[in-house]
Write a protein that holds these residues in place. Structure first.
Motif: not given
Lengths: 168, 164
Positions: A141-162
């Motif tokens: 419920l509270l780990d919205r951007i988990p540290i690990g592969i999910d977090g890394w993928l989320a960062q990549r998506r943000v960078r790509a969008a930016t």
């Protein structure tokens, strides 16, 4: 409330919970995968499942524990893994409660098969499993951007969008 | 957005379960010591005990536990004596001093779901009820007790002389 939910520290606390739960589940699944015949007897001892489903449960459940443990550890599809672990913990707590209500003198079969004398089920087992359930729910419920592969993928998506916004 | 996150988590969880089931079934099929997908015979779920004779608690003939709906009452006397008189809903398991109680009978008692097992026998010395109780306890049945004085003591205490 919203500030509490969005607190960045949740990711780190959840990481600790995830690593601990991963260790528990990876440790728990090992013996069951190596010795399904013993785990089947443990499942049968609960006297809940019909005979026809006992072996299927004994064959499949440890692999779900293994997959969920690994995914929680590396942070890939973390929410799904936490959801599965929460579901399994609810199932275990209900099964142990039923066994206690029936007055069965047995081991929980959670880890290596042990006799009732070595590791008997009790209300302490339920408290322990409920604690693990709370940890899994915290990660779910509270780990919205988990540290690990999910977090890394989320960062990549943000960078790509930016960078896309920068181009346009 | 939130609902979509949950939908994705549920979809992923279902995919993991399906994938694990497939891997588990294939692994079980190819390994040498795999187990059958469907078990045909009942599992022996008793915990083996190294000692044949275990501990059993002595119970007075008028103990309230005898009337508990969660108790399984076992009559250790021979079938003929059991036919003449036995307590209501008692299960007849004739005790033999030479032969061990058949595993199927012990399995039946274990599977009864009773919270405690109360045995009464002939009340002699040694008492067949106490012997059977100790044997059951030694073979993994928990919460076993026996009625001191056996069937004779129970018959004395029974207001209507018990039930045939």
């Amino acid at each position: 409330m919203r500030r509490l939910l969005e607190w960045r520290g949740h990711a780190w606390l959840a990481l600790a919970a995830r690593v601990y739960l991963s260790w528990v589940f990876l440790y728990a699944c090992w013996h069951k995968i190596v010795h399904p015949e013993m785990f089947a007897v443990d499942v049968a001892t609960y006297q809940i499942l019909p005979l026809e489903l006992i072996n299927l449960m004994a064959i499949i459940l440890p692999w779900i524990e293994l997959a969920a443990g690994i995914m929680l550890l590396i942070g890939w599809r973390t929410r799904a893994a936490a959801l599965l672990i929460s579901g399994m913990m609810v199932m275990f707590v209900v099964a142990i409660s039923i066994a206690l209500h029936k007055g069965l003198d047995m081991s929980c079969g959670c880890f290596a098969s042990q006799g009732a004398a070595e590791d008997p089920i009790s209300w302490r087992t339920i408290v322990r499993d409920s604690g693990w359930l709370l940890l899994a729910l915290y990660a779910l419920l509270l780990d919205r951007i988990p540290i690990g592969i999910d977090g890394w993928l989320a960062q990549r998506r943000v960078r790509a969008a930016t960078s896309n916004q920068g181009v346009t | 957005m939130r609902g979509m996150r949950w939908a994705i988590a549920l979809r992923d969880a279902a995919a993991i379960v399906a994938g694990c089931a497939l891997v588990a079934l294939v692994f079980n099929a190819v390994r040498g010591d795999g187990i059958p997908l469907v078990q045909k015979e009942e599992y022996q779920i008793l915990v083996p005990c190294p000692e044949t004779m275990g501990d059993a608690t002595a119970l007075a003939p008028d103990a309230p536990a005898l009337r508990s709906p969660r108790a399984l009452v076992v009559d250790a006397r021979p079938a003929a004596e059991f036919e003449r008189w036995h307590t209501a809903s008692a299960l007849n398991v004739p005790y033999d001093y030479l032969e061990p109680t058949p595993p199927a009978v012990i399995q039946r008692i274990a599977a009864s779901g009773a919270a405690e097992v109360i045995v009464y026998g002939d009340g002699a010395d040694p008492d067949s009820g106490e012997q059977l109780a100790r044997e059951l306890s030694g073979k993994g049945i928990r919460n076993v007790s026996y009625v001191t004085g056996g069937a004779a003591a129970l018959q004395k205490g029974a207001p209507s002389g018990g039930q045939p």
